[in-house]
Design an enzyme around this catalytic site. Sequence first.
Site, PDB file in Angstrom:
ATOM      1  N   ARG A 258       0.859  -1.177   0.000  1.00 26.10           N
ATOM      2  CA  ARG A 258       0.000   0.000   0.000  1.00 26.10           C
ATOM      3  C   ARG A 258       0.898   1.230   0.000  1.00 26.10           C
ATOM      4  NH1 ARG A 258      -3.494  -2.939  -1.368  1.00 26.10           N
ATOM      5  NH2 ARG A 258      -5.604  -3.187  -0.512  1.00 26.10           N
ATOM      6  N   GLU A 287      -3.892   7.358  -4.465  1.00 32.64           N
ATOM      7  CA  GLU A 287      -4.456   6.805  -5.708  1.00 32.64           C
ATOM      8  C   GLU A 287      -5.881   7.315  -5.935  1.00 32.64           C
ATOM      9  OE1 GLU A 287      -4.258   2.546  -5.575  1.00 32.64           O
ATOM     10  OE2 GLU A 287      -2.152   2.544  -5.017  1.00 32.64           O
ATOM     11  N   HIS A 305      -1.364   0.191  -9.872  1.00 34.95           N
ATOM     12  CA  HIS A 305      -1.967  -0.719  -8.895  1.00 34.95           C
ATOM     13  C   HIS A 305      -2.682  -1.883  -9.584  1.00 34.95           C
ATOM     14  CE1 HIS A 305      -3.819  -1.015  -4.584  1.00 34.95           C
ATOM     15  NE2 HIS A 305      -3.416  -2.197  -5.049  1.00 34.95           N
TER      16      HIS A 305
END
Length: 342
Positions: A258, A287, A305
Amino acid sequence: MVLNMQPMRTDSTIPRIVICGNLEFASAECESLFKGVAEVLVMNSLSSADLIEGMQPGGRYEGAVGILRQWNGFSHMQRAFIEALPSSVKYISSLGAGYDMIDIDACKEKGIIVAHTPGVGNDATAVTALYLIISALRRFSVAERQLRAGLFDASRVTQGRRDPTVRTLAILGLGGIGLRLAELVHAFPMRVVYHNRRPFVGAPEWCEYYGPGRLDEMLAMADVLSVHVPLRKDTVGLVDEAMIRKLKKGAVLINTARGKVVDEEAMIRALEDEHLSAVGLDVFPDEPTVNPRLLELPNATLLPHLGSISSDAQKLMEVRGLTNLRDLVLGLNVADLVPECR
């Protein structure tokens, strides 16, 4: 990306569940799993407000007992959303191993049980980390950009390009993904060292354990540090300025966990002053926004991602998430409950 699907049944005597997001691979499995078990409703909107409105008396989703959070559905289910859910909602099944996008404390206070899909994306995410390691060491992403710009000769400069063979990979947080990555890089071979609070049960003998008292020793020997810890309150900014500076000069930092686990500003400073030779990132703190400074750094390999986004992994994830929700509705034992709900 929204799948419009009519309810599979209209029998009001069985429970209702709502799928938030598009089932891309497991529609047939969904029909089979819930036949005679629950009426399946698929949202025609990805607005959380629309879901809450639809769950009101007379709404399309009235009385729903469970929600499936597809990865392409709601990005976050924070406290305000959870508190607005009607009392009929008892279960949330989320696709993906990480569940930091769901306010678990709010769910517990409201009596909602949450399940996730740990392990399903291990291989896909480990392969992503492997790509980032190779690209960062060999500077393949730089070469590709130069080639596309017509700079063929410039893309073939040798300086700064290193092979992974015989280098040391340090894994911060050896779990399912980290172990799979260790297996992949062992073929080069790379030396694999790792740091957990305690040794990982089942780790092969060639994965060398460095416990809490030896973290600095591990960092100092790492050619590559790959981050695989979950995002929790205690891991925000875990990879901070101090940790990054304890890495040997020229080390590579990889993050497929993360974005907020790494102090982004400290990482960028280390890239700019060349303490880090390169980074490979699949995740970012804000994000889908990516820090523009990272976009300007040639020694940063960046992905949007997509660690576990492969058709194979996504089908497994959809089936697992649907099965979890089915079993929750039936009152069966579900092994995939998040730890806070066990």
